[in-house]
Structure formats: structure tokens, C-alpha cells
Design a protein around this motif. Sequence first.
Motif, PDB file in Angstrom:
ATOM      1  N   MET A   1     -20.821   3.945  -0.187  1.00 11.70           N
ATOM      2  CA  MET A   1     -19.829   3.562   0.063  1.00 11.70           C
ATOM      3  C   MET A   1     -19.313   2.710  -0.737  1.00 11.70           C
ATOM      4  SD  MET A   1     -19.986  -0.547   2.504  1.00 11.70           S
ATOM      5  CE  MET A   1     -20.161   0.553   3.888  1.00 11.70           C
ATOM      6  N   GLU A   2     -17.702   2.412  -0.836  1.00 17.60           N
ATOM      7  CA  GLU A   2     -16.857   2.126  -1.200  1.00 17.60           C
ATOM      8  C   GLU A   2     -16.793   0.879  -1.806  1.00 17.60           C
ATOM      9  OE1 GLU A   2     -12.935   3.541  -0.856  1.00 17.60           O
ATOM     10  OE2 GLU A   2     -13.815   6.107  -0.702  1.00 17.60           O
ATOM     11  N   ASN A   3     -16.585   0.218  -3.231  1.00 17.28           N
ATOM     12  CA  ASN A   3     -16.715  -1.080  -3.183  1.00 17.28           C
ATOM     13  C   ASN A   3     -15.357  -1.401  -2.353  1.00 17.28           C
ATOM     14  OD1 ASN A   3     -15.854  -3.594  -4.666  1.00 17.28           O
ATOM     15  ND2 ASN A   3     -17.444  -2.872  -5.792  1.00 17.28           N
ATOM     16  N   SER A   4     -15.384  -2.997  -2.258  1.00 16.54           N
ATOM     17  CA  SER A   4     -14.247  -3.534  -1.333  1.00 16.54           C
ATOM     18  C   SER A   4     -12.954  -3.299  -2.800  1.00 16.54           C
ATOM     19  CB  SER A   4     -14.809  -4.250  -0.611  1.00 16.54           C
ATOM     20  OG  SER A   4     -15.009  -5.600  -2.231  1.00 16.54           O
ATOM     21  N   ILE A   5     -13.002  -3.360  -3.762  1.00 14.59           N
ATOM     22  CA  ILE A   5     -11.767  -3.248  -4.592  1.00 14.59           C
ATOM     23  C   ILE A   5     -11.582  -2.214  -4.324  1.00 14.59           C
ATOM     24  CG2 ILE A   5     -10.874  -3.682  -7.079  1.00 14.59           C
ATOM     25  CD1 ILE A   5     -13.523  -5.884  -7.477  1.00 14.59           C
ATOM     26  N   GLU A   6     -12.364  -1.130  -4.349  1.00 13.56           N
ATOM     27  CA  GLU A   6     -11.294   0.582  -4.405  1.00 13.56           C
ATOM     28  C   GLU A   6     -10.747   0.477  -2.805  1.00 13.56           C
ATOM     29  OE1 GLU A   6     -12.734   4.372  -4.901  1.00 13.56           O
ATOM     30  OE2 GLU A   6     -13.943   3.618  -5.476  1.00 13.56           O
ATOM     31  N   LYS A   7     -11.442  -0.333  -2.046  1.00 15.83           N
ATOM     32  CA  LYS A   7     -10.560   0.159  -1.187  1.00 15.83           C
ATOM     33  C   LYS A   7      -9.268  -0.290  -0.711  1.00 15.83           C
ATOM     34  CE  LYS A   7     -14.714   0.372   1.786  1.00 15.83           C
ATOM     35  NZ  LYS A   7     -15.772   0.049   3.727  1.00 15.83           N
ATOM     36  N   LYS A   8      -9.589  -1.945  -1.329  1.00 19.17           N
ATOM     37  CA  LYS A   8      -8.267  -2.544  -1.155  1.00 19.17           C
ATOM     38  C   LYS A   8      -6.912  -1.967  -1.735  1.00 19.17           C
ATOM     39  CE  LYS A   8      -6.832  -7.134  -3.501  1.00 19.17           C
ATOM     40  NZ  LYS A   8      -6.670  -8.008  -3.930  1.00 19.17           N
ATOM     41  N   PHE A   9      -7.016  -1.466  -2.522  1.00 19.97           N
ATOM     42  CA  PHE A   9      -6.168  -0.622  -3.721  1.00 19.97           C
ATOM     43  C   PHE A   9      -6.505   0.915  -3.100  1.00 19.97           C
ATOM     44  CE2 PHE A   9      -6.583  -3.877  -6.764  1.00 19.97           C
ATOM     45  CZ  PHE A   9      -5.875  -4.148  -6.764  1.00 19.97           C
ATOM     46  N   ASN A  10      -6.416   1.621  -2.431  1.00 17.56           N
ATOM     47  CA  ASN A  10      -6.983   2.890  -1.743  1.00 17.56           C
ATOM     48  C   ASN A  10      -5.199   3.252  -1.189  1.00 17.56           C
ATOM     49  OD1 ASN A  10      -9.773   4.001  -2.408  1.00 17.56           O
ATOM     50  ND2 ASN A  10      -9.809   3.484  -0.252  1.00 17.56           N
ATOM     51  N   LYS A  11      -4.311   2.720  -0.338  1.00 18.31           N
ATOM     52  CA  LYS A  11      -3.259   3.251   0.181  1.00 18.31           C
ATOM     53  C   LYS A  11      -2.250   2.819  -0.671  1.00 18.31           C
ATOM     54  CE  LYS A  11      -4.487   2.325   4.892  1.00 18.31           C
ATOM     55  NZ  LYS A  11      -4.743   1.934   6.080  1.00 18.31           N
ATOM     56  N   PRO A  12      -2.500   1.704  -1.715  1.00 17.00           N
ATOM     57  CA  PRO A  12      -1.101   1.325  -2.900  1.00 17.00           C
ATOM     58  C   PRO A  12      -1.222   2.945  -3.778  1.00 17.00           C
ATOM     59  CG  PRO A  12      -2.286  -0.095  -2.434  1.00 17.00           C
ATOM     60  CD  PRO A  12      -3.492   0.708  -1.385  1.00 17.00           C
ATOM     61  N   ILE A  13      -2.844   3.269  -3.873  1.00 23.87           N
ATOM     62  CA  ILE A  13      -2.144   4.183  -5.111  1.00 23.87           C
ATOM     63  C   ILE A  13      -2.173   5.177  -4.652  1.00 23.87           C
ATOM     64  CG2 ILE A  13      -4.225   5.693  -5.967  1.00 23.87           C
ATOM     65  CD1 ILE A  13      -6.017   3.370  -7.009  1.00 23.87           C
ATOM     66  N   ILE A  14      -2.088   5.451  -2.669  1.00 21.54           N
ATOM     67  CA  ILE A  14      -1.743   6.583  -2.552  1.00 21.54           C
ATOM     68  C   ILE A  14      -0.524   6.080  -2.304  1.00 21.54           C
ATOM     69  CG2 ILE A  14      -1.487   7.831  -0.023  1.00 21.54           C
ATOM     70  CD1 ILE A  14      -4.202   7.577  -0.422  1.00 21.54           C
ATOM     71  N   PHE A  15       0.980   5.341  -1.810  1.00 20.82           N
ATOM     72  CA  PHE A  15       2.015   5.278  -2.156  1.00 20.82           C
ATOM     73  C   PHE A  15       2.312   5.419  -2.735  1.00 20.82           C
ATOM     74  CE2 PHE A  15       5.123   2.410  -2.183  1.00 20.82           C
ATOM     75  CZ  PHE A  15       6.058   2.517  -0.680  1.00 20.82           C
ATOM     76  N   VAL A  16       1.914   4.950  -4.019  1.00 26.94           N
ATOM     77  CA  VAL A  16       2.974   4.897  -5.523  1.00 26.94           C
ATOM     78  C   VAL A  16       2.318   6.118  -6.136  1.00 26.94           C
ATOM     79  CG1 VAL A  16       1.931   4.173  -7.930  1.00 26.94           C
ATOM     80  CG2 VAL A  16       2.256   2.189  -6.305  1.00 26.94           C
ATOM     81  N   SER A  17       1.781   7.032  -5.829  1.00 23.99           N
ATOM     82  CA  SER A  17       1.396   8.147  -6.276  1.00 23.99           C
ATOM     83  C   SER A  17       2.150   9.140  -5.699  1.00 23.99           C
ATOM     84  CB  SER A  17       0.127   8.664  -6.152  1.00 23.99           C
ATOM     85  OG  SER A  17      -1.003   8.003  -7.197  1.00 23.99           O
ATOM     86  N   ILE A  18       2.921   9.070  -4.205  1.00 19.28           N
ATOM     87  CA  ILE A  18       3.736   9.785  -3.986  1.00 19.28           C
ATOM     88  C   ILE A  18       4.857   9.595  -4.495  1.00 19.28           C
ATOM     89  CG2 ILE A  18       4.772  10.342  -1.775  1.00 19.28           C
ATOM     90  CD1 ILE A  18       1.669  10.074  -0.367  1.00 19.28           C
ATOM     91  N   LEU A  19       5.317   7.861  -4.040  1.00 15.85           N
ATOM     92  CA  LEU A  19       6.492   7.598  -4.976  1.00 15.85           C
ATOM     93  C   LEU A  19       7.192   7.326  -5.682  1.00 15.85           C
ATOM     94  CD1 LEU A  19       9.004   5.738  -3.725  1.00 15.85           C
ATOM     95  CD2 LEU A  19       7.417   3.853  -4.463  1.00 15.85           C
ATOM     96  N   ILE A  20       6.510   7.825  -7.111  1.00 16.56           N
ATOM     97  CA  ILE A  20       7.175   7.825  -8.285  1.00 16.56           C
ATOM     98  C   ILE A  20       7.341   9.513  -8.268  1.00 16.56           C
ATOM     99  CG2 ILE A  20       5.891   8.340 -10.522  1.00 16.56           C
ATOM    100  CD1 ILE A  20       3.872   6.143 -10.664  1.00 16.56           C
ATOM    101  N   PRO A  21       6.728  10.462  -8.219  1.00 11.93           N
ATOM    102  CA  PRO A  21       7.330  11.890  -7.927  1.00 11.93           C
ATOM    103  C   PRO A  21       8.647  11.842  -7.833  1.00 11.93           C
ATOM    104  CG  PRO A  21       4.705  12.323  -7.917  1.00 11.93           C
ATOM    105  CD  PRO A  21       5.063  10.576  -7.625  1.00 11.93           C
ATOM    106  N   ILE A  22       8.743  11.611  -6.457  1.00 11.66           N
ATOM    107  CA  ILE A  22      10.207  11.477  -5.659  1.00 11.66           C
ATOM    108  C   ILE A  22      11.092  10.839  -6.090  1.00 11.66           C
ATOM    109  CG2 ILE A  22      10.838  10.362  -3.418  1.00 11.66           C
ATOM    110  CD1 ILE A  22       8.398  11.184  -1.901  1.00 11.66           C
ATOM    111  N   VAL A  23      10.785   9.087  -6.707  1.00  6.72           N
ATOM    112  CA  VAL A  23      12.153   8.724  -7.421  1.00  6.72           C
ATOM    113  C   VAL A  23      11.961   9.279  -8.740  1.00  6.72           C
ATOM    114  CG1 VAL A  23      12.405   6.106  -8.630  1.00  6.72           C
ATOM    115  CG2 VAL A  23      11.369   6.558  -6.271  1.00  6.72           C
TER     116      VAL A  23
END
Length: 193
Positions: A1-23
Motif C-alpha cells: 500500500m502506498e504511503n500517505s505522503i506519496e498519495k498526497k503528492f501523486n496528483k501534484p506530480i502528475i499535474f506538474v509533469s504535464i504542465l512543465i513540458p507544455i509551458v
Amino acid sequence: MENSIEKKFNKPIIFVSILIPIVVAILFNVKLKDFGIIVEPLSFLPPIYASINGLTAILLIAAVIAIKNGKRKLHENIMTTAIGCSIVFLVMYVAYHMSADSTKFGDLDHNGIVDATELAAVGSMRLVYFLILITHIILSIIIIPMVLFTYVRALASEFDRHKKLARITFPIWLYVAITGVVVYLMISPYYAN
């Protein structure tokens, strides 16, 4: 099971990972001069950000050596510095490309066109350059979430999962860092003075 810290950062990481190449893609095509902002090309930046790529490669190797020698805190500090270097590289890269026209590989007379004579002069090296450049660009996009997830797993003390992902992340990030230097060395003779 994923640690709650990792769960907390999953969506922001995905968002940033999409946003950076687009920007970056958008800003790469934005020229300050098109907005009436006259700025001298920041021609001093490419050797600096290429050096930062080289430094990142050295840091990645040093971090692996540190962790293999059981120096976890040193490893963490080196990896944090490597991420910082990548951020500084990205800012400088975008700043340069917003202030200067793109350089074309083989454009010896710096007129923005690679004519038949120039193509003949560079020969198959142009293909080699584009192969390295394309793999560098694709992997630099792919590496963003990999680095962030690897880092967060370490912060979450999920060291087994961190190590498993780091084994994949490390060679890709190292390739991106090294090819960043190679791309600079190959294109630098064609920069307009």
C-alpha cells in the motif's frame, strides 16, 4: 500500500509533469521581441546551462556512490542539489530561447537556413545530432515524473519502492544530463555571435 505522503503528492506530480513540458513548449516559441521587448540574446547562457547539465550528471553519479557507501543523508543532499540544478537549467534554457532565435544545426552563415552546401558540409552528423536531440527531448519529458516520484518515495521512507524506481530513473536522467552537454557541444559552432 502506498504511503500517505506519496498519495498526497501523486496528483501534484502528475499535474506538474504535464504542465512543465507544455509551458516550456509555449515559452520556447515566445520571443520577447515579438512583444516589443528588445532584449539582447542571452548568448552567455547556453554554455552555462550545458555546464549545469554536466554538473547534474556528476551529481547523479556521486549520489549513487554515496548511497552504495551507506551515506543516506549525503545521497539525499546530492539528489536535492541535482533537482535544483535541473530547475536552474530549465529556467536558463527558457530564458535563452525567449531572447534568441533558434539555431539550426549546420547553419554556418547564421542566416536561419541550412542550404545544400551547408547540408553537404555537415553530412550525416546532422542525422546523428537530431537522433541525440530527439531522444534527449523525449526522455527529458518522461524523466520529470520519474524523478519526482522517486524523490517522494524517499521522503515517504518507502525505500524499497524508491530503490526500485531509482534503478530505472537514474540511467534515464543520466542520459538526459549527458546528452544535454552533447547537444550543446554539437550545436554551439552554429550559434550566431
